[in-house]
Every structure is written in C-alpha cells, then in structure tokens.
Design a protein around this motif. Structure first.
Motif, PDB file in Angstrom:
ATOM      1  N   SER A  88     -14.494 -22.766  27.901  1.00 57.16           N
ATOM      2  CA  SER A  88     -15.264 -21.754  27.166  1.00 57.16           C
ATOM      3  C   SER A  88     -16.378 -21.154  28.018  1.00 57.16           C
ATOM      4  O   SER A  88     -16.888 -20.075  27.701  1.00 57.16           O
ATOM      5  CB  SER A  88     -15.860 -22.365  25.890  1.00 57.16           C
ATOM      6  N   SER A  89     -16.773 -21.837  29.100  1.00 51.82           N
ATOM      7  CA  SER A  89     -17.843 -21.314  29.950  1.00 51.82           C
ATOM      8  C   SER A  89     -17.329 -20.440  31.093  1.00 51.82           C
ATOM      9  O   SER A  89     -18.111 -20.058  31.971  1.00 51.82           O
ATOM     10  CB  SER A  89     -18.691 -22.461  30.498  1.00 51.82           C
ATOM     11  N   ASP A  90     -16.034 -20.111  31.059  1.00 49.83           N
ATOM     12  CA  ASP A  90     -15.493 -19.215  32.081  1.00 49.83           C
ATOM     13  C   ASP A  90     -16.247 -17.876  32.068  1.00 49.83           C
ATOM     14  O   ASP A  90     -16.675 -17.394  31.019  1.00 49.83           O
ATOM     15  CB  ASP A  90     -14.002 -18.957  31.826  1.00 49.83           C
ATOM     16  N   LYS A  91     -16.324 -17.268  33.234  1.00 49.31           N
ATOM     17  CA  LYS A  91     -17.059 -16.007  33.348  1.00 49.31           C
ATOM     18  C   LYS A  91     -16.386 -14.860  32.606  1.00 49.31           C
ATOM     19  O   LYS A  91     -17.052 -13.891  32.227  1.00 49.31           O
ATOM     20  CB  LYS A  91     -17.252 -15.651  34.822  1.00 49.31           C
ATOM     21  N   LYS A  92     -15.063 -14.978  32.375  1.00 46.04           N
ATOM     22  CA  LYS A  92     -14.381 -13.888  31.659  1.00 46.04           C
ATOM     23  C   LYS A  92     -14.852 -13.782  30.211  1.00 46.04           C
ATOM     24  O   LYS A  92     -14.611 -12.759  29.555  1.00 46.04           O
ATOM     25  CB  LYS A  92     -12.869 -14.061  31.716  1.00 46.04           C
ATOM     26  N   TRP A  93     -15.519 -14.844  29.718  1.00 49.72           N
ATOM     27  CA  TRP A  93     -16.131 -14.797  28.392  1.00 49.72           C
ATOM     28  C   TRP A  93     -17.651 -14.795  28.504  1.00 49.72           C
ATOM     29  O   TRP A  93     -18.339 -15.270  27.612  1.00 49.72           O
ATOM     30  CB  TRP A  93     -15.642 -15.970  27.535  1.00 49.72           C
ATOM     31  N   GLU A  94     -18.138 -14.261  29.604  1.00 49.38           N
ATOM     32  CA  GLU A  94     -19.574 -14.101  29.862  1.00 49.38           C
ATOM     33  C   GLU A  94     -20.288 -15.442  29.942  1.00 49.38           C
ATOM     34  O   GLU A  94     -21.482 -15.541  29.651  1.00 49.38           O
ATOM     35  CB  GLU A  94     -20.221 -13.224  28.774  1.00 49.38           C
ATOM     36  N   GLY A  95     -19.565 -16.497  30.341  1.00 48.74           N
ATOM     37  CA  GLY A  95     -20.174 -17.810  30.511  1.00 48.74           C
ATOM     38  C   GLY A  95     -20.720 -18.006  31.917  1.00 48.74           C
ATOM     39  O   GLY A  95     -20.576 -17.128  32.789  1.00 48.74           O
ATOM     40  N   PRO A  96     -21.333 -19.157  32.179  1.00 45.85           N
ATOM     41  CA  PRO A  96     -21.924 -19.423  33.497  1.00 45.85           C
ATOM     42  C   PRO A  96     -20.897 -19.768  34.566  1.00 45.85           C
ATOM     43  O   PRO A  96     -21.240 -19.830  35.754  1.00 45.85           O
ATOM     44  CB  PRO A  96     -22.837 -20.630  33.226  1.00 45.85           C
ATOM     45  N   GLY A  97     -19.651 -19.991  34.169  1.00 47.01           N
ATOM     46  CA  GLY A  97     -18.617 -20.383  35.125  1.00 47.01           C
ATOM     47  C   GLY A  97     -18.241 -21.842  34.936  1.00 47.01           C
ATOM     48  O   GLY A  97     -19.113 -22.707  34.773  1.00 47.01           O
ATOM     49  N   SER A  98     -16.962 -22.116  34.982  1.00 47.88           N
ATOM     50  CA  SER A  98     -16.471 -23.471  34.743  1.00 47.88           C
ATOM     51  C   SER A  98     -16.802 -24.411  35.899  1.00 47.88           C
ATOM     52  O   SER A  98     -16.754 -24.022  37.065  1.00 47.88           O
ATOM     53  CB  SER A  98     -14.955 -23.441  34.526  1.00 47.88           C
ATOM     54  N   GLN A  99     -17.144 -25.658  35.554  1.00 46.63           N
ATOM     55  CA  GLN A  99     -17.328 -26.704  36.559  1.00 46.63           C
ATOM     56  C   GLN A  99     -16.113 -27.632  36.632  1.00 46.63           C
ATOM     57  O   GLN A  99     -15.975 -28.396  37.574  1.00 46.63           O
ATOM     58  CB  GLN A  99     -18.569 -27.545  36.230  1.00 46.63           C
TER      59      GLN A  99
END
Length: 609
Positions: free
Chosen positions: A570-581
């Motif tokens: 859910s934190s992927d950037k494609k959903w305006e998140g900070p980026g997946s770890q």
C-alpha cells in the motif's frame, strides 16, 4: 403462516377503475374522499379480518384522496404510494406501469457483492434518484457491484436520514417518483449493479404517523428507545404483519429491487411461534421461485446472534446476511486509538484478529461496555453472510460532528484500513465518498415541524453522546447548514492515490481465488499478532496469499515462514506512498521491513492447500 395476504392501498387498472383497500378493524365505517370532489364520499365495504374495500371509476394517476374514518377523521392512506404534499397531505394514486429492459438480470450473490452505501439527498448535488443515475458509470468504474440506498419512505420535510419515515409504501417526494426509482434500478442492472434498499420495520417516525387512527399497529408490550414498538405478536397483529410483508414484496417484485437491508431487527419484538423475520423470509423465497431472480434479506443488528442467518431447518430465521459492527469497532479502535463509548470493549490488535477469524469479536466473553457476557459464535455460517465496513452512515453520522475517518487518519492509514476491509473474508461495504477520502462530514439532520419534537430530539442527541466524552456543542439537526455540509464534495483527489488504491484492491479481490473462499474452516488461517503487525493467510482454490498489516506508527520487522512473492504494498509510490521497503521475493525466516501504517500482500510459491 398467515393463510391469506390482503392487498392494501390504491390499485389502478388500465380502464381507470381504482380499487381502494385499507385495514381498519376497529372502525365502524370507512369511506374514500377524492380531493377532486370532496363533497362526494365512496363508502367502503368491510370484509374479513377488518379490511375495507371499494372500487371507484374514472380515476386517473395523480388523483388525490383520503380516507374518512367513522365519518369524522380524514386521514392519508397508510399504504399510500405517493404523498405529493408531504406527510400531512393527501395521498395520490400512482400508475405502476414501467417499460423494464432488465429481463436478462438474475440478481447477484452476496459473494459477488462490493456494496456502496449512499444517502439519496446528499450523494449528489441534485439530491435525487436522477443524481444517483448520473454516478452509476463512476461506481461501475470503481468496481462496485451493489448500491445500498438509505431509507426512501416519505418523511417529514425536505431532508432526513430516512429513519423517520411514516409512509413505507410512498417514495420521499423530494427524491423523485416511482418511475424515477424504477429507472434507477433498471439502469443499475444494465451496468451489473444490484440495488439494496434500506427498510425500517421496527418503528415509525413521530411526525405524520397516523397509523394508530386506523388500527393497533403499535404496542406498549415492549419498550423501544425511539418510539412505540410495532405490534407483531399481540391482538390484531395479523394486519400489521400483512402490512410489512406486502411492503417488502412491493420493493422486491414491482421495483425489481435485489435486496432489502432491514434496519435494527433486534428492535423487532415477536414472541409468535412464527417470527415475523422467518415469515418474511418464507415469502421472499416464494417470490424467488416465481420470478427466477435472486432476492436477498440482510439484517442489521448488533447482538452477535447467528440465529437470524441460520437456516430455518436448523432453528434460525433463514435470512441471507447481517451487518457486523464489531469488525468496524475493532478496526476503528486500533487505527484511531479511540476507546470511549462502545469502543471501550476494543483497542487490542488481537480483537481485530478475532473478528477476521470469527466475524464477531464477542462470542460469549464478558463485555465491559455492556456489563455482561455477550454473543455467540456464528457456527455453520459462511463469511459471505457477514457484511463489514470501515465506515457507514451510523458510525459516521452518530459521532458528535459527523466526522469521517478521513479527517482522523493519514493517507497511509486510510489505505491500511481499506486493505483490512477488502482483504478480509467478509462482504465489504463502502460508505459514499470513502473511496476518495471525502472530508465533508455526514451529520444527523432532520426537518421536522413540531417544536416539542425538535426540542426532545436535540436533548436526546446530547444524552446519546455523553458516554463518548466528545467535546463541543451538539449540532442542531434542524439547521439547514447541517444538511448542506453533509453533501459530498466530489473532490476525487481529496486524498491523492486513494481512489486508485480502492479500485485496485476491489479488482484484486474479484480475481484472486484465495479471496473468493468464504468457508469458515479454511478461508482464513494462521492469524498472528506480533507487536503492531497483524498477518494472516487467505486460502482458496490452490491460491494462498499472506497479508501483513502494520498498524504501528513506526517501521516494523517481519518474518514469514514460507517463500513468497510480493504482489503489492500500500505504500508504493504509484498510490502516492513513500515507497515500499519490502523485497520482491521473501525467503523463509528472512526479515524485512514494513512501512508504518501499511499493508503488504504476498503470494506463497511452494504451499499446498
């Protein structure tokens, strides 16, 4: 079961002859008075069981009428199909003809439902059925397969949630006509969207309620918080039961409605050998057989009692599904930290895990809030008989300010809440605007005209909120501004990326076999709570998904026992998140980090069902 169900209301034939039927067993005389010629009355003939009937010629659609009771009282029809001048005005005859084009529609099953709850008056700027029609393409693009419409029975004034309706057969005159509603259902079916209607059979509103002038519709045998209890089991109750069943069948049959959501069935008291809910279910099953279309009954109640959705042959009422408030309570308490009011029974992540496993959280344990042991495990039921939600009209509107969860949580936490719902084994329900993070409140609003009623209403709201320790003045539900500010803004980018995330999750839920299994014995497995991480497996048809939910405000380290491929974060950037770890591939016992308030889903690569 009642041997005979009597037609009620005004039924207009093609030749202009109208049959008027009304139940008034205590009256010595009843007649029809047409407003077009008020000096002329049409005496009605009293038939068995207290029903009165007369046929009148030369009646046209829209013609207004009242009943005269015992040559004194002039009253609207209890089964009125249209109240053009509101709850205190005359009833009007309705033409029921409509050119349906949905003959191929057979209905859909609960397992296929993604439900979207909406209020007609605040969903669109138009505030009517045509406004809903204009948004059907939008809802289809989101992935919605069923809309649930809050009650539309005629209520006092211009705006109301709908639970103060007093003419259950009449459509609120500010929403549109019977033809408009049929057009909405027809258009929804063409887009593969079912229509659920919220109906209220546990009470009637306080203003414009003339039912007691006709018959003993209510009883003092039971005490009800919001008004007199409906008479389902005392003297003369047969006519009341007929009234309710006729109403339910009207929506499901004539209007092609697919399902009814029955409000607060725990407030329907019936000690009869045949409970009214079981009798209604029997009649709906007969309608299904006759029409060859699926019709669904959904119970709303919070008593954690599976009896309502248990088959009749096993001692239940045979209804199809129920709302599950405790999934909401457990999720809300965990993700917001609120623990006042009924949230005092929740707050631990283990309780959310329990809801994922058993739907109910309390299945016999002691409830601090209720101060008693509470609930029963829903054995022999399916997950798709339980409807869960992050928000709904009650859980938002019954907050002091009607504030939505989007005003309490960060964008990342909103996506986490969406994932918890849509990856759960329950049928998901979204509340209008939730999918894009609507910030406008949904408050409690009314437009009564009785000053004493208004005073008592405001005082009742103040007492209701006392247990929550919320600060601030209770908004006046009669204030026009309260209604207007409850309308959706339709700012689809209110929370960037949120709509796309909901759209993706809904599509994902529909296509993954693991999310299509609703059996209680194997759909959800290996639920584990570690610190702020809740992770569980979804199994179905040789598909295994591992879901990891981080409810903490800091990154968390996670280990999985199986080798997995990451499907999404859910934190992927494609959903305006900070980026997946999280890594793309996870090996057994390999530690990896999850972002705060995030959901990560993996596909297991070497497991057997």
């Amino acid at each position: 079961m009642i041997n005979t169900y009597y037609p009620i209301g005004a039924s207009l034939d093609k030749n202009g002859q109208c049959t008027f039927s009304v139940w008034a067993p205590m009256c010595s005389s009843v007649s029809v008075v047409l407003d077009a010629s008020p000096e002329v009355t049409w005496p009605m003939e009293k038939r068995e069981a207290g029903y009165w009937c007369v046929k009148v010629d030369h009646v046209t659609p829209g013609m207004q009428y009242r009943y005269k009771l015992d040559n004194e009282l002039l009253r609207p029809d209890p089964a009125s199909r249209w109240q053009p001048e509101g709850v205190h005005g005359p009833s009007a005859v309705v033409d029921t003809n409509f050119s349906w084009t949905d003959s191929a529609w057979q209905g859909i099953e609960l397992a296929d439902m993604i439900i979207y709850e909406l209020h007609t008056g605040t969903f669109t700027p138009e505030g009517n059925f045509q406004g809903i029609i204009s948004k059907l393409d939008y809802l289809q693009s989101l992935g919605i397969t069923a809309i649930e419409i809050l009650p539309i029975a005629q209520f006092p004034g211009h705006h109301n949630w709908g639970y103060d309706g007093v003419y259950p057969f009449a459509i609120q005159n500010t929403y549109g006509t019977a033809e408009d509603l049929k057009r909405l259902v027809n258009e929804a079916h063409h887009r593969g969207i079912a229509v659920i209607l919220d109906v209220v059979y546990n009470h009637a509103g306080p203003e414009g309620n003339y039912l007691p002038d006709f018959a003993p519709y209510f009883t003092d045998k039971y005490k009800l918080y919001w008004g007199q209890s409906v008479n389902f089991d005392s003297a003369w109750c047969d006519g009341v039961r007929n009234y309710v069943i006729q109403n339910a069948l009207l929506w499901l049959d004539e209007f092609h409605i697919d399902a009814l959501r029955l409000d607060a069935v725990h407030a329907i008291f019936d000690s009869s050998a045949l409970h009214i809910m079981e009798e209604l279910t029997q009649q709906v099953r007969l309608l299904e057989q006759r029409t060859k279309k699926r019709k669904i009954l959904i119970a709303e109640f919070d008593l954690n009692n599976p009896r309502y959705i248990t088959p009749v042959e096993q001692g239940g009422f045979g209804m199809d599904a129920q709302w599950v408030d405790e999934f909401h309570h457990a999720l809300h308490a965990v993700i917001t930290g609120e623990q006042s009011g009924y949230y005092e029974d929740f707050g631990g992540l283990d309780l959310l895990a329990r809801s994922l496993q058993t739907s109910y959280v309390y299945t016999g344990q002691y409830s601090k809030h209720r101060k008693r042991h509470f609930g029963k495990e829903p054995l022999n039921t399916l997950y798709n008989q339980c409807i869960a939600f992050v928000q709904n009209h009650d859980q938002v509107g019954n907050r002091l300010l009607g504030d939505r969860i989007s005003t309490l949580l960060s964008p990342e936490a909103l996506k986490l809440a969406a994932a918890a719902l849509l990856l759960s084994p329950h049928v998901p329900l979204l509340f209008m605007g939730e999918e894009y993070g609507e910030k406008n409140p949904f408050q409690f609003f009314t437009s009564h005209s009785d000053p004493e009623l208004i005073k008592n209403l405001v005082e009742g709201r103040r007492k209701e909120f006392a247990a929550f320790n919320w600060e601030g003045e209770v908004p006046n539900p009669q204030d026009e501004a309260v209604f207007n500010q409850s309308k959706l803004s339709w700012k689809l980018n209110e929370v960037p990326g949120l709509f796309d995330f909901y759209q993706h999750l809904i599509a994902f839920r529909k296509k993954r076999p693991a999310l299509r299994n609703f059996r209680r014995n194997d759909a959800v497995r290996n639920i584990t709570v570690q610190n702020n991480i809740l992770h569980f497996e979804r199994h179905g048809h040789y598909d295994v998904l591992t879901v990891c939910l981080n409810f903490g405000a800091a990154p968390q380290s996670v280990q999985l026992e199986q080798s997995c491929l990451k499907i999404f974060d859910s934190s992927d950037k494609k959903w305006e998140g900070p980026g997946s770890q999280a890594p793309e591939v996870v090996q057994p016992a390999q530690s990896f980090s999850m972002n705060p308030y995030s959901a990560v889903v993996f596909e297991q690569t070497n497991s057997n069902q």
